[in-house]
Scaffold this motif. Structure first.
Motif, PDB file in Angstrom:
ATOM      1  N   ALA A 120       0.807  -1.320   0.063  1.00  0.00           N
ATOM      2  CA  ALA A 120      -0.120   0.090  -0.016  1.00  0.00           C
ATOM      3  C   ALA A 120       0.907   1.299   0.031  1.00  0.00           C
ATOM      4  O   ALA A 120       0.440   2.065  -0.623  1.00  0.00           O
ATOM      5  CB  ALA A 120      -0.910   0.006   1.198  1.00  0.00           C
ATOM      6  N   LEU A 121       1.975   1.389   0.689  1.00  0.00           N
ATOM      7  CA  LEU A 121       2.694   2.413   0.760  1.00  0.00           C
ATOM      8  C   LEU A 121       3.661   2.431  -0.573  1.00  0.00           C
ATOM      9  O   LEU A 121       4.456   1.576  -0.969  1.00  0.00           O
ATOM     10  CB  LEU A 121       3.959   2.303   1.805  1.00  0.00           C
ATOM     11  N   GLY A 122       3.479   3.709  -1.130  1.00  0.00           N
ATOM     12  CA  GLY A 122       4.072   3.639  -2.507  1.00  0.00           C
ATOM     13  C   GLY A 122       2.898   3.469  -3.723  1.00  0.00           C
ATOM     14  O   GLY A 122       3.330   3.633  -4.916  1.00  0.00           O
ATOM     15  N   ASP A 123       1.624   2.600  -3.211  1.00  0.00           N
ATOM     16  CA  ASP A 123       0.832   2.208  -4.414  1.00  0.00           C
ATOM     17  C   ASP A 123      -0.352   3.152  -4.289  1.00  0.00           C
ATOM     18  O   ASP A 123      -0.803   3.859  -4.764  1.00  0.00           O
ATOM     19  CB  ASP A 123       0.410   0.665  -4.253  1.00  0.00           C
ATOM     20  N   SER A 124      -1.016   3.031  -2.771  1.00  0.00           N
ATOM     21  CA  SER A 124      -2.228   3.705  -2.531  1.00  0.00           C
ATOM     22  C   SER A 124      -1.528   4.978  -1.822  1.00  0.00           C
ATOM     23  O   SER A 124      -2.378   5.922  -1.675  1.00  0.00           O
ATOM     24  CB  SER A 124      -3.132   2.752  -1.837  1.00  0.00           C
ATOM     25  N   TRP A 125      -0.789   4.814  -0.931  1.00  0.00           N
ATOM     26  CA  TRP A 125      -0.277   5.711   0.140  1.00  0.00           C
ATOM     27  C   TRP A 125       1.104   6.348  -0.353  1.00  0.00           C
ATOM     28  O   TRP A 125       2.035   5.588  -0.809  1.00  0.00           O
ATOM     29  CB  TRP A 125      -0.205   5.232   1.446  1.00  0.00           C
ATOM     30  N   GLY A 126       1.271   7.751  -0.402  1.00  0.00           N
ATOM     31  CA  GLY A 126       2.667   8.166  -0.517  1.00  0.00           C
ATOM     32  C   GLY A 126       3.236   8.776   0.769  1.00  0.00           C
ATOM     33  O   GLY A 126       2.470   9.314   1.675  1.00  0.00           O
ATOM     34  N   LEU A 127       4.675   8.813   0.635  1.00  0.00           N
ATOM     35  CA  LEU A 127       5.301   9.468   1.650  1.00  0.00           C
ATOM     36  C   LEU A 127       5.724  10.942   1.295  1.00  0.00           C
ATOM     37  O   LEU A 127       6.359  10.798   0.131  1.00  0.00           O
ATOM     38  CB  LEU A 127       6.396   8.640   1.944  1.00  0.00           C
ATOM     39  N   PHE A 128       5.480  11.971   2.035  1.00  0.00           N
ATOM     40  CA  PHE A 128       5.488  13.271   1.700  1.00  0.00           C
ATOM     41  C   PHE A 128       6.319  13.980   2.762  1.00  0.00           C
ATOM     42  O   PHE A 128       6.134  13.739   4.028  1.00  0.00           O
ATOM     43  CB  PHE A 128       4.113  13.940   1.595  1.00  0.00           C
ATOM     44  N   TRP A 129       7.163  14.953   2.460  1.00  0.00           N
ATOM     45  CA  TRP A 129       8.088  15.869   3.238  1.00  0.00           C
ATOM     46  C   TRP A 129       7.118  17.078   3.185  1.00  0.00           C
ATOM     47  O   TRP A 129       6.743  17.603   1.990  1.00  0.00           O
ATOM     48  CB  TRP A 129       9.303  16.098   3.066  1.00  0.00           C
ATOM     49  N   ILE A 130       6.763  17.717   4.359  1.00  0.00           N
ATOM     50  CA  ILE A 130       5.915  19.106   4.536  1.00  0.00           C
ATOM     51  C   ILE A 130       6.781  19.902   5.204  1.00  0.00           C
ATOM     52  O   ILE A 130       7.306  19.738   6.019  1.00  0.00           O
ATOM     53  CB  ILE A 130       4.310  18.790   4.964  1.00  0.00           C
ATOM     54  N   SER A 131       6.619  21.157   4.497  1.00  0.00           N
ATOM     55  CA  SER A 131       7.465  22.359   5.047  1.00  0.00           C
ATOM     56  C   SER A 131       6.980  22.788   6.448  1.00  0.00           C
ATOM     57  O   SER A 131       5.902  22.694   6.857  1.00  0.00           O
ATOM     58  CB  SER A 131       7.507  23.528   4.249  1.00  0.00           C
ATOM     59  N   PRO A 132       7.850  23.606   7.150  1.00  0.00           N
ATOM     60  CA  PRO A 132       7.287  24.073   8.770  1.00  0.00           C
ATOM     61  C   PRO A 132       5.844  24.797   8.476  1.00  0.00           C
ATOM     62  O   PRO A 132       5.012  24.790   9.171  1.00  0.00           O
ATOM     63  CB  PRO A 132       8.401  24.933   9.132  1.00  0.00           C
ATOM     64  N   GLU A 133       5.988  25.589   7.257  1.00  0.00           N
ATOM     65  CA  GLU A 133       4.540  26.422   6.963  1.00  0.00           C
ATOM     66  C   GLU A 133       3.317  25.373   6.885  1.00  0.00           C
ATOM     67  O   GLU A 133       2.204  25.720   7.120  1.00  0.00           O
ATOM     68  CB  GLU A 133       4.706  27.301   5.719  1.00  0.00           C
ATOM     69  N   GLU A 134       3.555  24.378   5.945  1.00  0.00           N
ATOM     70  CA  GLU A 134       2.341  23.245   5.729  1.00  0.00           C
ATOM     71  C   GLU A 134       2.176  22.577   6.986  1.00  0.00           C
ATOM     72  O   GLU A 134       0.991  22.425   7.164  1.00  0.00           O
ATOM     73  CB  GLU A 134       3.067  22.428   4.652  1.00  0.00           C
ATOM     74  N   LEU A 135       3.174  22.432   7.936  1.00  0.00           N
ATOM     75  CA  LEU A 135       2.957  21.811   9.084  1.00  0.00           C
ATOM     76  C   LEU A 135       2.078  22.751   9.874  1.00  0.00           C
ATOM     77  O   LEU A 135       1.033  22.076  10.473  1.00  0.00           O
ATOM     78  CB  LEU A 135       4.144  21.395   9.736  1.00  0.00           C
ATOM     79  N   ALA A 136       2.415  23.942   9.994  1.00  0.00           N
ATOM     80  CA  ALA A 136       1.398  24.847  10.801  1.00  0.00           C
ATOM     81  C   ALA A 136       0.201  24.954  10.261  1.00  0.00           C
ATOM     82  O   ALA A 136      -0.917  24.982  10.960  1.00  0.00           O
ATOM     83  CB  ALA A 136       2.164  26.183  10.715  1.00  0.00           C
ATOM     84  N   GLU A 137       0.068  24.878   8.921  1.00  0.00           N
ATOM     85  CA  GLU A 137      -1.646  24.819   8.428  1.00  0.00           C
ATOM     86  C   GLU A 137      -2.114  23.642   8.881  1.00  0.00           C
ATOM     87  O   GLU A 137      -3.289  23.701   9.140  1.00  0.00           O
ATOM     88  CB  GLU A 137      -1.423  25.070   6.769  1.00  0.00           C
ATOM     89  N   TRP A 138      -1.538  22.805   8.724  1.00  0.00           N
ATOM     90  CA  TRP A 138      -1.837  21.239   9.152  1.00  0.00           C
ATOM     91  C   TRP A 138      -2.462  21.536  10.452  1.00  0.00           C
ATOM     92  O   TRP A 138      -3.453  20.931  11.044  1.00  0.00           O
ATOM     93  CB  TRP A 138      -1.060  19.984   9.071  1.00  0.00           C
ATOM     94  N   GLU A 139      -1.687  21.760  11.307  1.00  0.00           N
ATOM     95  CA  GLU A 139      -1.817  21.944  12.841  1.00  0.00           C
ATOM     96  C   GLU A 139      -3.193  22.720  13.176  1.00  0.00           C
ATOM     97  O   GLU A 139      -4.128  22.487  13.838  1.00  0.00           O
ATOM     98  CB  GLU A 139      -0.734  22.451  13.855  1.00  0.00           C
ATOM     99  N   ALA A 140      -3.456  24.071  12.362  1.00  0.00           N
ATOM    100  CA  ALA A 140      -4.320  24.886  12.584  1.00  0.00           C
ATOM    101  C   ALA A 140      -5.779  24.371  12.058  1.00  0.00           C
ATOM    102  O   ALA A 140      -6.634  24.206  12.741  1.00  0.00           O
ATOM    103  CB  ALA A 140      -4.173  26.212  11.827  1.00  0.00           C
ATOM    104  N   ALA A 141      -5.532  23.479  10.780  1.00  0.00           N
ATOM    105  CA  ALA A 141      -6.663  22.917  10.420  1.00  0.00           C
ATOM    106  C   ALA A 141      -7.260  21.723  11.155  1.00  0.00           C
ATOM    107  O   ALA A 141      -8.461  21.373  11.338  1.00  0.00           O
ATOM    108  CB  ALA A 141      -6.504  22.281   8.978  1.00  0.00           C
ATOM    109  N   ASN A 142      -6.380  21.145  11.918  1.00  0.00           N
ATOM    110  CA  ASN A 142      -6.833  20.129  12.914  1.00  0.00           C
ATOM    111  C   ASN A 142      -6.803  20.445  14.499  1.00  0.00           C
ATOM    112  O   ASN A 142      -6.830  19.503  15.227  1.00  0.00           O
ATOM    113  CB  ASN A 142      -5.767  18.813  12.696  1.00  0.00           C
ATOM    114  N   ALA A 143      -6.965  21.648  14.462  1.00  0.00           N
ATOM    115  CA  ALA A 143      -7.108  22.310  16.118  1.00  0.00           C
ATOM    116  C   ALA A 143      -6.144  21.740  16.748  1.00  0.00           C
ATOM    117  O   ALA A 143      -6.100  21.349  17.937  1.00  0.00           O
ATOM    118  CB  ALA A 143      -8.474  21.908  16.458  1.00  0.00           C
ATOM    119  N   LEU A 144      -4.899  21.705  16.404  1.00  0.00           N
ATOM    120  CA  LEU A 144      -3.474  21.260  17.177  1.00  0.00           C
ATOM    121  C   LEU A 144      -2.310  22.352  17.198  1.00  0.00           C
ATOM    122  O   LEU A 144      -1.491  21.943  17.740  1.00  0.00           O
ATOM    123  CB  LEU A 144      -3.017  20.044  16.564  1.00  0.00           C
ATOM    124  N   GLY A 145      -2.689  23.390  16.760  1.00  0.00           N
ATOM    125  CA  GLY A 145      -1.752  24.501  16.537  1.00  0.00           C
ATOM    126  C   GLY A 145      -1.519  25.272  18.061  1.00  0.00           C
ATOM    127  O   GLY A 145      -2.144  25.263  18.823  1.00  0.00           O
TER     128      GLY A 145
END
Length: 118
Positions: free
Chosen positions: A93-118
């Motif tokens: 599944a990893l590499g086929d259905s799911w991918g591994l991604f690096w996210i920048s500090p800014e994208e991490l902050a956006e993810w945290e805000a969107a998930n109420a974890l910031g």
């Protein structure tokens, strides 16, 4: 966001380097654990090493270890396409259905805000 190329058909124990744009080279070791039916990851760079993290879907892998992390940003597992995905507990599944991604500090902050974890 940068997709980290990964092909499970190469080996159940892979070690490879990834260039984080304009920042550093990191070394990832991905290891399949048949008993747990899961991929585990070790992350290292010139500034240190962290590992054995179980890869989980849609959650930054290094978030809980931000103070010790050898990289800026984080690594996350996301679906490669819309719709039905094979469960991450399947070897291919990893590499086929799911991918591994690096996210920048800014994208991490956006993810945290969107998930109420910031």
């Amino acid at each position: 966001m940068l997709e980290i190329p990964f092909n499970p058909s190469i080996s159940a124990d892979q070690k490879f380097q990834v260039l984080i744009p304009e920042q550093m080279v990191i070394t990832l070791r991905l290891l399949w654990n048949g008993r747990a039916s899961a991929w585990f990851m070790t992350v290292s760079s010139d500034s240190g090493e962290l590992g054995q993290f179980r890869l989980v879907e849609r959650f930054p892998i290094l978030r809980e270890h931000k103070a010790l992390s050898p990289i800026k940003g984080d690594i996350i597992v996301l679906p490669l396409s819309e719709g039905q995905c094979n469960p991450l507990s399947e070897y291919s599944a990893l590499g086929d259905s799911w991918g591994l991604f690096w996210i920048s500090p800014e994208e991490l902050a956006e993810w945290e805000a969107a998930n109420a974890l910031g």
